[in-house]
Design a protein around this motif. Structure first.
Motif, PDB file in Angstrom:
ATOM      1  N   ASP A  60      38.438   6.106   6.678  1.00 35.13           N
ATOM      2  CA  ASP A  60      37.969   4.892   5.976  1.00 35.13           C
ATOM      3  C   ASP A  60      38.166   4.457   4.414  1.00 35.13           C
ATOM      4  OD1 ASP A  60      35.693   6.567   5.749  1.00 35.13           O
ATOM      5  OD2 ASP A  60      34.382   4.861   6.089  1.00 35.13           O
ATOM      6  N   LYS A  61      38.337   5.420   3.750  1.00 39.98           N
ATOM      7  CA  LYS A  61      38.348   5.375   2.281  1.00 39.98           C
ATOM      8  C   LYS A  61      39.544   5.768   1.695  1.00 39.98           C
ATOM      9  CE  LYS A  61      33.838   5.007   1.839  1.00 39.98           C
ATOM     10  NZ  LYS A  61      33.040   3.906   1.708  1.00 39.98           N
ATOM     11  N   THR A  62      40.763   5.961   2.601  1.00 38.79           N
ATOM     12  CA  THR A  62      41.696   6.295   2.414  1.00 38.79           C
ATOM     13  C   THR A  62      42.669   5.131   1.520  1.00 38.79           C
ATOM     14  OG1 THR A  62      42.234   7.721   4.123  1.00 38.79           O
ATOM     15  CG2 THR A  62      44.338   7.011   2.849  1.00 38.79           C
ATOM     16  N   ASN A  63      42.464   3.991   2.016  1.00 36.11           N
ATOM     17  CA  ASN A  63      43.044   2.925   1.330  1.00 36.11           C
ATOM     18  C   ASN A  63      42.400   2.478   0.184  1.00 36.11           C
ATOM     19  OD1 ASN A  63      45.074   2.540   3.267  1.00 36.11           O
ATOM     20  ND2 ASN A  63      43.800   0.898   4.476  1.00 36.11           N
ATOM     21  N   GLN A  64      41.130   2.620  -0.135  1.00 37.07           N
ATOM     22  CA  GLN A  64      40.574   2.488  -1.581  1.00 37.07           C
ATOM     23  C   GLN A  64      40.935   3.744  -2.415  1.00 37.07           C
ATOM     24  OE1 GLN A  64      36.442   2.505   0.109  1.00 37.07           O
ATOM     25  NE2 GLN A  64      36.103   1.046  -1.574  1.00 37.07           N
ATOM     26  N   VAL A  65      40.981   4.606  -2.014  1.00 38.81           N
ATOM     27  CA  VAL A  65      41.550   5.803  -3.287  1.00 38.81           C
ATOM     28  C   VAL A  65      43.026   5.654  -3.240  1.00 38.81           C
ATOM     29  CG1 VAL A  65      42.027   8.321  -3.228  1.00 38.81           C
ATOM     30  CG2 VAL A  65      39.938   7.345  -2.226  1.00 38.81           C
ATOM     31  N   LYS A  66      43.996   5.227  -2.522  1.00 42.20           N
ATOM     32  CA  LYS A  66      45.304   5.074  -2.611  1.00 42.20           C
ATOM     33  C   LYS A  66      45.284   3.566  -3.757  1.00 42.20           C
ATOM     34  CE  LYS A  66      47.967   4.615   0.777  1.00 42.20           C
ATOM     35  NZ  LYS A  66      48.735   4.262   2.138  1.00 42.20           N
ATOM     36  N   GLU A  67      44.737   2.758  -3.704  1.00 42.88           N
ATOM     37  CA  GLU A  67      44.816   1.681  -4.342  1.00 42.88           C
ATOM     38  C   GLU A  67      44.345   2.085  -5.852  1.00 42.88           C
ATOM     39  OE1 GLU A  67      46.040  -1.642  -4.077  1.00 42.88           O
ATOM     40  OE2 GLU A  67      46.641  -0.781  -2.221  1.00 42.88           O
ATOM     41  N   PHE A  68      43.093   2.863  -6.237  1.00 43.45           N
ATOM     42  CA  PHE A  68      42.598   3.204  -7.267  1.00 43.45           C
ATOM     43  C   PHE A  68      43.697   4.232  -8.118  1.00 43.45           C
ATOM     44  CE2 PHE A  68      40.172   6.571  -9.765  1.00 43.45           C
ATOM     45  CZ  PHE A  68      39.782   5.877 -10.556  1.00 43.45           C
ATOM     46  N   LEU A  69      44.188   5.038  -7.177  1.00 40.52           N
ATOM     47  CA  LEU A  69      45.314   5.816  -7.821  1.00 40.52           C
ATOM     48  C   LEU A  69      46.430   5.289  -8.399  1.00 40.52           C
ATOM     49  CD1 LEU A  69      44.762   9.121  -5.715  1.00 40.52           C
ATOM     50  CD2 LEU A  69      43.903   8.760  -8.020  1.00 40.52           C
ATOM     51  N   LYS A  70      46.694   4.070  -7.461  1.00 43.26           N
ATOM     52  CA  LYS A  70      48.017   3.520  -7.847  1.00 43.26           C
ATOM     53  C   LYS A  70      47.746   2.641  -9.092  1.00 43.26           C
ATOM     54  CE  LYS A  70      50.015   1.582  -4.338  1.00 43.26           C
ATOM     55  NZ  LYS A  70      50.396   0.494  -3.289  1.00 43.26           N
ATOM     56  N   GLU A  71      46.500   2.267  -9.147  1.00 48.00           N
ATOM     57  CA  GLU A  71      46.150   1.527 -10.547  1.00 48.00           C
ATOM     58  C   GLU A  71      46.253   2.520 -11.913  1.00 48.00           C
ATOM     59  OE1 GLU A  71      42.248  -0.512 -10.378  1.00 48.00           O
ATOM     60  OE2 GLU A  71      42.749  -1.486  -8.422  1.00 48.00           O
ATOM     61  N   LEU A  72      45.868   3.605 -11.536  1.00 46.37           N
ATOM     62  CA  LEU A  72      46.083   4.593 -12.637  1.00 46.37           C
ATOM     63  C   LEU A  72      47.565   4.900 -12.886  1.00 46.37           C
ATOM     64  CD1 LEU A  72      42.917   6.838 -11.861  1.00 46.37           C
ATOM     65  CD2 LEU A  72      43.281   5.051 -13.517  1.00 46.37           C
ATOM     66  N   GLY A  73      48.348   4.342 -11.832  1.00 42.90           N
ATOM     67  CA  GLY A  73      49.827   4.911 -12.243  1.00 42.90           C
ATOM     68  C   GLY A  73      50.321   6.410 -11.450  1.00 42.90           C
TER      69      GLY A  73
END
Length: 76
Positions: A22-35
Motif C-alpha cells: 500500500d506504500k509502493t506508489n508513494q515511495v516510487k513517486e518520492f524516489l522519482k522526485e529525487l531523480g
C-alpha cells in the motif's frame, strides 16, 4: 591540457528495500522526485512452514546424504 578537462564520475549503487504494497506508489513517486530510477521487484515465493523446517534441518546438518542420484531416487 588535463587541467582544462573536467571529469565527472557517477557511481551507482543498487539498494533493495521492502515496502508494504500500500506504500509502493508513494515511495516510487518520492524516489522519482529525487531523480532515482525505480524498478519494482515483487517477491515471487514465500516458503511454507514445512519448507522452512526442512531448510533449517539441512542447515543444522541433519539431512540425508546420498552417494549418487540413483540412490536418492531409490529412497523415494
Amino acid at each position: 591540457m588535463f587541467s582544462e578537462i573536467n571529469y565527472l564520475f557517477l557511481y551507482m549503487q543498487t539498494l533493495e528495500i521492502q515496502v508494504p504494497e500500500d506504500k509502493t506508489n508513494q515511495v516510487k513517486e518520492f524516489l522519482k522526485e529525487l531523480g532515482v530510477p525505480v524498478k519494482v521487484k515483487k517477491d515471487g515465493h514465500v516458503p511454507n512452514k514445512s519448507t522452512v523446517a526442512a531448510m533449517k534441518e539441512l542447515k543444522a546438518g541433519k539431512g540425508k546424504k546420498f552417494a549418487s542420484v540413483t540412490e536418492l531416487f531409490d529412497s523415494i
